[in-house]
Scaffold this active site. Structure first.
Site, mmCIF file in Angstrom:
data_model
loop_
_atom_site.group_PDB
_atom_site.id
_atom_site.type_symbol
_atom_site.label_atom_id
_atom_site.label_comp_id
_atom_site.label_asym_id
_atom_site.label_seq_id
_atom_site.Cartn_x
_atom_site.Cartn_y
_atom_site.Cartn_z
ATOM 1 N N ASP A 17 22.771 0.971 19.806
ATOM 2 C CA ASP A 17 23.005 1.989 18.778
ATOM 3 C C ASP A 17 22.788 3.350 19.432
ATOM 4 O O ASP A 17 22.270 3.442 20.560
ATOM 5 C CB ASP A 17 22.059 1.804 17.592
ATOM 6 N N GLU A 27 21.994 7.780 18.573
ATOM 7 C CA GLU A 27 21.760 8.915 17.680
ATOM 8 C C GLU A 27 22.323 10.143 18.380
ATOM 9 O O GLU A 27 22.142 10.320 19.588
ATOM 10 C CB GLU A 27 20.266 9.110 17.401
ATOM 11 N N ASP A 43 29.651 5.193 17.934
ATOM 12 C CA ASP A 43 28.870 4.835 19.124
ATOM 13 C C ASP A 43 29.795 4.650 20.327
ATOM 14 O O ASP A 43 29.508 5.122 21.422
ATOM 15 C CB ASP A 43 28.072 3.549 18.881
ATOM 16 N N TYR A 59 12.351 4.528 13.087
ATOM 17 C CA TYR A 59 13.669 4.426 12.448
ATOM 18 C C TYR A 59 14.735 4.044 13.465
ATOM 19 O O TYR A 59 15.555 3.148 13.230
ATOM 20 C CB TYR A 59 14.015 5.767 11.792
ATOM 21 N N ASP A 94 16.971 0.338 13.960
ATOM 22 C CA ASP A 94 18.436 0.299 13.916
ATOM 23 C C ASP A 94 19.024 -0.767 14.836
ATOM 24 O O ASP A 94 20.188 -1.146 14.670
ATOM 25 C CB ASP A 94 19.019 1.669 14.278
#
Length: 389
Positions: free
Chosen positions: A43, A45, A100, A166, A170
């Protein structure tokens, strides 16, 4: 060979203390370790508010033992990760991985393969179409996740403990979600369908129109424009694409879509008239006004030198009844298969099918080939041939 060693409770616990990877040597060591596994979860961010390109803030990985946070603000050598991405024996699991994948391609010039997207698989299994990660985890594992850090600043350092947790969560549940879904897909004979769909996702990730010359065809409402105005729309949108990339700013920062259409329709002759265009800022007029007017002045010549391809006109109202019949067929088949109707037949696929008409004969478009051909494509084609429009 898939292993059952991926325990979500263990990874959930590991997410409370994720392992940071902040230097090239550590990344290389873990990548070597991940090369030996059947799957890893991925994943990212990132921030993409004031830029055209995504600004990476974090890359998350989960393996069979822990959750890892790779810091793109300190890592310089990603060669080991590129090699991992190329390893065909390591399955890379993502959820709703479009953005992504775009980020990976931008950062590394490479895409991970093979991939498994848990959102796509959920649609095939009838769990729900376009399911968010939180909803999917709750549906499959009865675990409720918070959404508190969705809009966090992922470029700040240090990240807060809440951000770290968090981000790690994920990826913590993705391995077992993948295993559950693959088991059910194999039982239902749909595993190859999902493989085909995810392979298509990889094919569609690279920008197929980097020059922006085909972007204007997204303006379906402009199908009536005469060649000169259509050429102006084509040339202006292509210019905007180039400028956005050069300045690394969002499209709206250069020229909004509504402003583009208003310019072409009103055809301003000078900067004062241009400034009255809806949705255009004075700063844009000052910075790019003369260039914009220049494309209007050369539009007639451009239309002759390189005639713009027409934009598909909306289907005639006469197709309303046949479309309802074809959609009903697809819904019935989707219910029979317990698959999301939006997965089985997309609106654009049905539209493309109808537009293949040639003297009353139809053919399957590429989007209805592959697994869809036998499942619904051939039946739609047969039904369509029998309808009188």
């Amino acid at each position: 060979m898939m292993t059952q060693a991926y325990n979500w409770q263990r990874l959930e616990a590991a997410a409370t203390q994720p392992i940071w990877i902040t230097d090239d040597e550590t990344l290389a060591r873990y990548c070597e370790q991940w090369q030996k596994l059947p799957l890893i979860a991925l994943d990212t961010e990132f921030i993409r508010v004031d830029t055209f390109y995504p600004v990476p803030g974090l890359i998350q990985v989960a393996d069979d033992a822990g959750c890892y946070l790779i810091d793109p603000l300190t890592i310089e050598n990603y060669a080991p990760m590129v090699q991992l991405f190329r390893n065909p024996s390591v399955l890379k699991v993502l959820h709703a991985g479009n953005e992504d994948l775009e980020l990976f391609l931008y950062m590394f010039g490479e895409l991970p393969a093979p991939i498994f997207d848990t959102q796509i698989a959920a649609g095939f299994l009838g769990w729900g179409f376009s399911m968010g990660y939180q909803r999917l985890v709750e549906y499959a594992l009865d675990v409720k996740l918070e959404k508190g850090e969705t809009t966090s600043d992922w470029l700040q350092r240090p990240l807060t403990a809440a951000q770290e947790h968090y981000a790690a969560l994920d990826v913590a549940y993705l391995p077992v979600l993948c295993q559950q879904q693959m088991s059910e897909l194999n039982t239902r004979g749909m595993a190859e369908w999902v493989q085909e769909e995810t392979a298509l996702l990889l094919q569609q990730t690279p920008d197929s129109d980097p020059s922006g010359t085909a972007y204007y065809q997204r303006f379906s409402q402009a199908w009536k424009l005469p060649p000169e105005k259509l050429a102006a729309l084509r040339d202006l949108t292509a210019w905007r694409e180039r400028i956005c990339r050069q300045r690394d700013v969002p499209r709206n920062r250069v020229l909004r879509n509504n402003a583009l259409l208003d310019i072409v329709n009103k055809w301003p002759k000078d900067l004062r008239a241009l400034s009255r265009v809806e949705d255009i800022r004075m700063q844009q007029v000052k910075q790019d006004g003369e260039v914009i007017l220049g494309y209007l002045k050369t539009a007639a010549q451009s239309a002759v030198a390189k005639p713009p391809e027409s934009i598909d006109r909306p289907l005639s109202y006469q197709w309303n009844k046949p479309l309802k019949a074809l959609k009903a067929m697809a819904r019935s088949k989707a219910e029979e298969l317990n698959i999301a109707p939006e997965i089985l037949l997309r609106k654009k696929d049905l539209d493309a099918l109808i537009r293949t008409e040639n003297q009353g004969e139809f053919s399957l478009p590429p989007s209805l080939s592959g697994w869809r051909k036998a499942v619904i494509g051939d039946a739609l084609l047969e039904k369509l041939q029998s309808l009188k429009v």
